[in-house]
Structure formats: structure tokens, C-alpha cells
Design an enzyme around this catalytic site. Structure first.
Site, PDB file in Angstrom:
ATOM      1  N   CYS A   1       0.824  -1.212   0.000  1.00 54.92           N
ATOM      2  CA  CYS A   1       0.000   0.000   0.000  1.00 54.92           C
ATOM      3  C   CYS A   1       0.860   1.264   0.000  1.00 54.92           C
ATOM      4  CB  CYS A   1      -0.920   0.027   1.217  1.00 54.92           C
ATOM      5  SG  CYS A   1      -2.084  -1.324   1.233  1.00 54.92           S
TER       6      CYS A   1
ATOM      7  N   ASP B   1       2.864   2.358   2.501  1.00 55.22           N
ATOM      8  CA  ASP B   1       3.164   2.949   3.812  1.00 55.22           C
ATOM      9  C   ASP B   1       3.477   1.856   4.828  1.00 55.22           C
ATOM     10  OD1 ASP B   1       2.235   5.873   3.532  1.00 55.22           O
ATOM     11  OD2 ASP B   1       0.454   4.761   2.911  1.00 55.22           O
TER      12      ASP B   1
ATOM     13  N   CYS C   1       5.152   8.244   2.096  1.00 52.68           N
ATOM     14  CA  CYS C   1       5.241   9.552   1.458  1.00 52.68           C
ATOM     15  C   CYS C   1       5.613  10.629   2.481  1.00 52.68           C
ATOM     16  CB  CYS C   1       3.916   9.893   0.787  1.00 52.68           C
ATOM     17  SG  CYS C   1       2.560  10.007   1.938  1.00 52.68           S
TER      18      CYS C   1
ATOM     19  N   CYS D   1      -2.528   8.929   6.243  1.00 53.17           N
ATOM     20  CA  CYS D   1      -1.201   8.915   6.871  1.00 53.17           C
ATOM     21  C   CYS D   1      -1.328   9.167   8.373  1.00 53.17           C
ATOM     22  CB  CYS D   1      -0.301   9.976   6.249  1.00 53.17           C
ATOM     23  SG  CYS D   1       0.014   9.695   4.511  1.00 53.17           S
TER      24      CYS D   1
END
Lengths: 411, 155
Positions: free
Chosen positions: B38, B40, B64, B107
Site C-alpha cells: 500500500c 506505507d 510519502c 497517513c
């Protein structure tokens, strides 16, 4: 050296100043409509368009009557694919394409599927290419169109277009069918010498803004003999472009497009040599300074200007963020709104994790060695810093799994 | 690439509390959340003293810019907090502080999950259980779909 550095020429190129110069008179002074037959304003524009058409045709080894001006490759793809299907198989037929085509081709094919057409999406090999044999294996009696790009925008992988053209030609003769071969050559024209007869293509899309011409203008090559190709009208109107694409011609852009084609023809050999040198310098520089890098796309059968590299154990968007003064693009999900990693890399069986960490460097004739050296150093530093942050890098070293991937080696 | 806030850029450029602690130390709790597929993976660790106060926090993140900034901010907030206070940290607090755009909310969700996973890991150790923290791959993808602003965009 000027920052930021542009290395995204597969997205678009700047207009060559010589192209811009050629375009200038056609806005305010010589503004006539090329379709106005009754006065000198129209005649002048018509002459400019005719000369431009010839220059553009020459680049492809085509005749001027085979060039249809459009707004760009997306429109050309739509016109070619829908135009052929609706003309020769109005009740539905079979199309062969590839999973890694541009969206302008894929989405047009998907649209035709809703209208009763069947589409075969060839799967490329892990280096991004399809073979002529794959095409031959899928051709059926009701196949009306094979549409495969010359070179892929993301990886630069180049399909064996001449071989595929030959296969299509053979089957057409054998089956006595209406079977045509279209190629979206947008990324390849100006980087790969191309002759429509040698490559045996029947239709070809390309665009001006990928070769230092203006945006908003492109062309579709439509073969006139052996075989003569007809297209169902997609844009109805005044019957321009031999009734294949109505609409007042964009004279300044057509003149600019032609100038770009003229320059491409004259300078291709030098440009290709320069681009290949710069690209190889970049790729080798990165491979020498960074470990755990995977090359996406065929090593030799690819565009001279493109390097698509995946960096193990780090994520592409954070890498781009570290490289803020370098304009590149990424296959990472985080750079698109869809949160899906690149479908092109996926089709090549690049694992999602490496698709997330891919960067595409696409170089152009305004790049130089100093920029390449700067980028190599920046990339090496960024990757090192991000790996210091990466739990995956720790895990791979701890679990000794770094050998599980076929990483690229410097030559 | 998105235009990030100054705060994200600052934490991304100069992340705080990067590192790892000994996961076998009984005072250390480790949370690893996300999945490489995915895009992350967050590893967040806390060092908890006998009074139940977080003395130190470290992270490593694959992801990211906003994932890195979210985990860095989370470690800063954790230091000096009791476990109960730490449990009260929510993704919206992180997202607000970092001015995350909707598409990057997940996130902050991951960071909240990583905090909770680290605390749970520590508490399991306290209770004498030994099962280790693991990657929660399916969870990440479910989160992505659930999360506001994600998963519904076409190209």
C-alpha cells in the site's frame, strides 16, 4: 546551472524557439482561414497548411493526403479506433491492444466494449514488450484492429512494430478481411526513424508537443492505398480534412508542428546520440552510486531518452519530495489521485512495492551533463537519507532478503 | 505531487526521533502498521518508565512525505505523556497540526494506529505475553478505503 531541472520530457517538451518564430506571423498578420477559397487571406493560409502537411508527411514517409490534423494524439487515437471499428464492424468486432497502452487507447477500447466490441489486452513481458507472435496468436476472422504503441511513455519500452505490421498484413491477405494496424507513435516519433511503409502501419497517431512543437495540435496518418483506409466520421461539420475531421484548421500550430517535424528530421541523429549518452550517463551514475535499484523496461529496446528506475525499500513520492528541484514523474500511488500504483508497471509484473518507488527520468535536448551529474548526486543522497528512515530497509538487511529481487547492475 | 504545508516539509526535511530501540527490552513497546504494497509502513517505538510515562519515542517510516511527517510529529507528542494520554491522541489532531489534505488523511490514521499498536505491545509485555508486533497488511488497505477522501478518485 539553472534550477529546477526539467527531466519530464515524455510529459511535454518546451517549444523550440525556432518553432515559435515560425508560428508568429500566423496569429495577427496572416490569420486567414485555410478553407476560405475566395481571397488571398485564405489562399495564404491554405498554402502554409499544404506545405506543412508535406513536411509532416515526409517525416513518416507518407504522402500529404494521408495526414489528418487533430488536436493531439488523444484525439487521433479516438478517431482511429472508433473510426475503424464503426466503419468496418458497425455491429461489433474484435480489437487487439496491450495492457500498457496510453489511456487514450485503453479507455477508447473500454468504451467500445460497452458497444458490443470484444477487446484482447495483450500482456507484455516483464520488460514491457509484446511480440509479433502474441499478436498472431490472437488474430481472429472478426479482428478489425490491432492497436499497439510504438514506445511506452512510462518505461520507454519499444514494441517490434515492423514485425507486428508484417503479421497484420499477412493475416489481412490470408483472411481477405478488413484488418488494420494502428500505432500510437507519440513518444517515438523524433526519437526513432519511422517509415509507415517499412513498418506496415495503416494508421499512426502523434502529437506536436512531445517533439518541441506547440500543444493542442497533432495528426493521424491514414493510409490511402494498400489498403485504402476509411474512417467513420467522429467530428461532423464542414468536411475539413477529407471529411475525416471537421473544424477550422489551426494554421499557426500546424506551421509550428511542421517546423518541429522539419527540425526533428534534420537533427534526429544528433539528438538521439546525445540523449542516449545523457540517459546512459544518468542511469550508470545512479547504478554506480545507489544499490538495490531495478530498471523497468527493456535495456536496449527502449527510447533513447527514458530511464525508469525503482529504488528498493523507499517510497516514490517521498523520493520526489527530496528531489523537489528536479522535475521527474513517479509510478507511485501517492502521486496520483487514485492511490493505485502505475498500471503499466503492474502489467509488467513489477511488484507493487517497487512500482511505488519508481521514478521516470525522461530527458530532452536541453539537458546537459552538468545537470545529469547534479541529479545523480541528489538521487544518491535522497535514497540514502530515506533508507535511514525506512523500516523495510532494516528488515531486508536483518532478514537477508535483499537478494530476492533482480536488481540492475552498473555496466 | 501535492503541495505540502510548511509543517510537513519541515518535518520531512528534518525528521525528529528517527531510529530504533531494542524491541526485546521490556520497557519498549513496538508498533508496526501498514503494508509495503500500500506504500506505507510505520514503525513506532516507545520507551516507558515504571511510572507509565513515555520517556522516549522513535520511528522509522516507509512512505510519502506526510507519512514521515505524521510519524515524526507523533513521536514528539508522545514524549512525556502517560499511556492514557498517549491513547487519546487521534488522527485528526495530527492531520490538523500538519494541515494534511484529505487525500493524505490516511497517513495520520496510520500514525494513530502505530501509537496504539506500540502501547498495546508494551502492555502485552507488562502482562507477560510475548506475541510480537506484526505487519497488518489487510488493515492498511481497509483503512485506505474507509478513510475520507481516499479511494474514490479516478485518474
Amino acid at each position: 546551472m539553472k534550477l529546477p531541472i526539467y527531466m519530464d520530457y515524455n510529459a511535454t517538451t518546451p517549444v523550440d524557439p525556432r518553432v515559435f518564430e515560425a508560428m508568429k506571423p500566423w496569429f495577427c498578420e496572416d490569420f486567414g482561414n485555410a478553407a476560405s477559397r475566395s481571397h488571398v487571406f485564405g489562399w495564404k493560409a491554405e498554402t502554409a497548411v499544404a506545405e506543412s502537411r508535406e513536411t509532416i508527411a515526409n517525416l513518416l514517409g507518407a504522402s500529404p493526403q494521408e495526414i489528418v490534423f487533430t488536436s493531439g494524439a488523444t484525439e487521433s487515437d479516438n478517431l482511429a479506433i472508433k473510426g475503424i471499428c464503426e466503419m468496418y464492424a458497425p455491429d461489433g468486432g474484435h480489437i487487439i491492444t496491450c495492457m500498457t497502452e496510453h489511456k487514450a487507447v485503453l479507455d477508447t477500447c473500454k468504451y467500445l466494449e460497452t458497444k458490443g466490441y470484444e477487446v484482447t489486452y495483450l500482456k507484455p513481458d516483464t520488460e514491457g514488450r509484446v511480440s509479433a507472435q502474441q499478436v498472431a496468436d490472437e488474430i481472429r476472422e472478426d479482428t478489425v484492429l490491432v492497436t499497439l504503441m510504438l514506445a511506452n511513455n512510462e518505461t520507454g519500452a519499444v514494441h517490434p512494430i515492423a514485425e507486428i505490421g508484417k503479421v497484420v498484413r499477412e493475416y489481412r491477405a490470408r483472411l481477405h478481411s478488413h484488418l488494420f494496424f494502428h500505432t500510437d507513435a507519440t513518444q517515438g516519433i523524433s526519437k526513432i526513424p519511422f517509415n509507415v511503409n517499412e513498418m506496415a502501419v495503416d494508421l499512426l497517431s502523434f502529437s506536436s508537443h512531445k517533439m518541441y512543437g506547440p500543444k493542442g495540435i497533432g495528426a493521424l496518418y491514414v493510409r490511402r492505398r494498400d489498403p485504402r483506409v476509411r474512417l467513420a466520421i467522429q467530428t461532423h461539420g464542414g468536411g475539413h480534412e477529407r471529411n475525416m475531421r471537421s473544424g477550422t484548421l489551426n494554421t499557426p500550430s500546424i506551421v509550428g508542428f511542421a517546423k518541429a517535424c522539419e527540425l526533428a528530421a534534420a537533427e534526429m541523429e544528433n539528438n538521439v546520440a546525445k540523449l542516449r549518452h545523457l540517459r546512459d550517463h544518468l542511469e550508470q551514475g545512479i547504478l554506480q552510486n545507489v544499490d538495490y535499484v531495478k530498471r523497468n523496461g527493456h535495456k536496449t529496446e527502449r527510447l533513447c531518452n527514458t530511464a525508469n528506475l525503482s529504488f528498493g525499500y523507499i517510497e516514490g513520492e517521498s523520493l520526489m519530495l527530496k528531489l523537489r528541484d528536479i522535475a521527474v514523474s513517479s509510478g507511485s500511488a501517492c502521486t496520483s489521485a487514485s492511490l493505485e500504483p502505475s498500471f503499466v508497471l503492474r502489467a509488467m509484473d513489477v511488484p507493487d512495492i517497487l512500482a511505488h518507488s519508481s521514478l521516470r527520468f525522461s530527458l530532452g535536448c536541453y539537458n546537459d551533463l552538468a545537470e545529469i551529474d547534479y541529479v545523480v548526486e541528489k538521487v544518491a543522497t535522497a535514497v540514502r537519507e530515506l533508507r535511514e528512515l525506512s523500516p523495510l530497509y532494516d528488515m531486508a538487511l536483518r532478514d537477508n532478503t535483499t537478494g530476492d529481487t533482480d536488481w540492475a547492475q552498473a555496466d | 505531487m501535492l503541495q505540502y504545508s510548511e509543517k510537513v516539509l519541515e518535518l520531512f526535511t528534518n525528521p525528529k526521533n528517527v531510529g530504533t530501540m531494542d524491541g526485546d527490552d521490556p520497557h519498549v513497546g513496538t508498533g508496526v502498521i501498514g503494508s509495503p504494497e500500500c506504500g506505507d509502513v510505520m514503525q513506532l517505538q516507545i520507551l516507558v518508565d515504571d511510572q507509565g510515562v513515555i520517556q522516549d519515542a522513535k520511528f522509522k517510516t516507509f512512505g510519502c512525505g506526510s507519512a514521515i511527517a505524521s510519524s515524526s510529529l507523533a513521536t514528539e507528542w508522545l514524549k512525556g505523556k502517560t499511556l492514557d494520554e498517549a491513547m487519546a491522541i487521534q488522527n485528526v489532531h495530527l492531520a490538523e497540526e500538519l494541515e494534511l489534505p484529505p487525500v493524505k488523511k490516511h497517513c495520520s490514521v496510520l500514525a494513530e494506529d502505530a501509537i496504539k499498536a506500540a502501547i498495546e505491545d508494551f502492555q502485552k509485555k507488562l502482562e507477560g505475553r510475548t506475541d510480537k508486533a506484526e505487519l497488518h497488511s489487510p488493515r492498511c488497505c481497509e483503512k485506505l478505503n474507509d478513510c475520507e477522501g481516499c479511494g474514490s478518485h479516478g485518474e
